[in-house]
Write an enzyme that holds these catalytic residues in place. Structure first.
Site, short mmCIF file in Angstrom:
data_model
loop_
_atom_site.label_atom_id
_atom_site.label_comp_id
_atom_site.label_asym_id
_atom_site.label_seq_id
_atom_site.Cartn_x
_atom_site.Cartn_y
_atom_site.Cartn_z
N PRO A 2 0.84 -1.20 0.00
CA PRO A 2 0.00 0.00 0.00
C PRO A 2 0.88 1.26 0.00
O PRO A 2 1.84 1.34 0.76
CB PRO A 2 -0.78 -0.11 1.31
CG PRO A 2 -0.63 -1.52 1.77
CD PRO A 2 0.66 -2.01 1.19
N GLU A 3 0.55 2.19 -0.89
CA GLU A 3 1.29 3.45 -0.97
C GLU A 3 0.39 4.57 -0.48
O GLU A 3 -0.71 4.31 0.01
CB GLU A 3 1.79 3.67 -2.40
CG GLU A 3 2.64 2.48 -2.91
CD GLU A 3 3.14 2.67 -4.34
OE1 GLU A 3 3.33 3.81 -4.77
OE2 GLU A 3 3.32 1.64 -5.03
N HIS A 82 -5.96 -14.54 7.85
CA HIS A 82 -4.70 -13.86 8.15
C HIS A 82 -4.91 -12.68 9.09
O HIS A 82 -4.19 -11.70 9.02
CB HIS A 82 -4.03 -13.39 6.87
CG HIS A 82 -3.70 -14.50 5.92
ND1 HIS A 82 -2.69 -15.42 6.16
CD2 HIS A 82 -4.25 -14.86 4.74
CE1 HIS A 82 -2.64 -16.29 5.17
NE2 HIS A 82 -3.58 -15.99 4.29
N ARG A 100 1.56 -11.39 4.95
CA ARG A 100 3.02 -11.48 4.94
C ARG A 100 3.67 -10.96 6.23
O ARG A 100 4.89 -11.00 6.36
CB ARG A 100 3.57 -10.76 3.70
CG ARG A 100 3.05 -11.45 2.42
CD ARG A 100 3.59 -10.81 1.17
NE ARG A 100 5.03 -10.93 1.09
CZ ARG A 100 5.75 -10.35 0.15
NH1 ARG A 100 5.17 -9.61 -0.78
NH2 ARG A 100 7.06 -10.50 0.12
#
Ligand code: ZN
Length: 264
Positions: A2-3, A82, A100
């Protein structure tokens, strides 16, 4: 990852759901990744802000909850396979989903960024009214690294990652492998304007959701800006402006996409 646009879209979604509410519980089993969260329990959220790719929730008693989404993190309204953190705030339950596990949370005394060096050294916000070509030019300075690599450096400019660096350089007509110190004044001006335009358009489209589906709004809606990408993820496809095949190279270990004709 995500930016700026994805983090800002997330902030706008969360703000009305958390501001004014009291933190009842932050549940996780990893005190290394999610630090000091116990000290936020019982405090009301006063403001939901953002700095670069960091979310910063200002809390009562001069404390802040800082969240970095990492490579694949995001908030969800429903639990997932997750889910790493469950955040109960007032009558809301938010699930921090992070396959992750690069996401991080910190609770700090307000403004004490010493435990988060990247936050302390963060460069200017490109969407702030005070951002300008002069400011960007000063930050680029005498750097000889490829301009793409320099744009990824959060201490130079806040919030750009692989997607929006590539798209901004295409919009400005600048090759990503140009040494930063060879940019002419007019090119720095074009780049500063391109960065603002690309980020604003991406924000309007809800950010970019790539094929991995990693980025989504908490209610699972995707962003749509990936359909407007001119170069990112388009290797060997025709340039939307000149039909030349888009080229992919590695810069600073990151996949980089550009048009060899439109970008000089
Ligand atoms: Zn082209």
């Amino acid at each position: 990852m995500p930016e700026l646009p994805e983090v800002e879209v997330t902030r706008r979604f969360l703000a009305p759901r958390v501001v004014g509410r009291r933190i009842l519980e932050i549940v996780h089993d990893d005190t290394a990744r999610y630090q000091g969260t116990q000290s936020a329990v019982g405090l009301r959220v006063i403001e939901a802000g953002r700095r670069g790719k960091f979310l910063r929730f200002r809390l009562e008693e001069d404390r802040e909850l800082i969240v970095h989404l990492g490579m694949s993190g995001g908030f969800r309204l429903q639990p997932t396979g997750h889910t790493r953190v469950v955040w109960k705030v007032g009558d809301q339950v938010l699930y921090f989903h992070d396959p992750r596990r690069f996401g991080r949370w910190w609770v700090i005394a307000e403004g004490d960024e010493s435990r988060i060096p990247l936050l302390a050294r963060m460069g200017p916000e490109p969407l702030d009214p005070g951002f300008s070509a002069a400011l960007l030019g000063a930050r680029l300075g005498k750097r000889q690294s490829p301009i793409k690599a320099v744009l990824l450096d959060q201490t130079v400019i806040a919030g750009l990652g692989n997607i929006y660096a590539d798209e901004s350089l295409f919009a400005a007509g600048i090759r990503p492998d140009r040494p930063a110190n060879t940019l002419e004044l007019a090119e720095v001006e074009a780049l500063a304007a391109a960065i603002r335009r690309v980020l604003a358009e991406a924000l309007k489209a809800g950010g970019s959701t790539l094929g991995d589906g990693a980025y989504r709004l908490p209610d699972a809606r995707p962003g749509y800006f990936q359909h407007a990408h001119k170069v990112y993820g388009r290797a060997a496809q025709p340039c939307r402006r000149c039909q030349t095949a888009i080229v992919r190279i590695k810069i600073a270990g990151r996949s980089t996409h550009f048009c060899p004709v439109c970008q000089r």
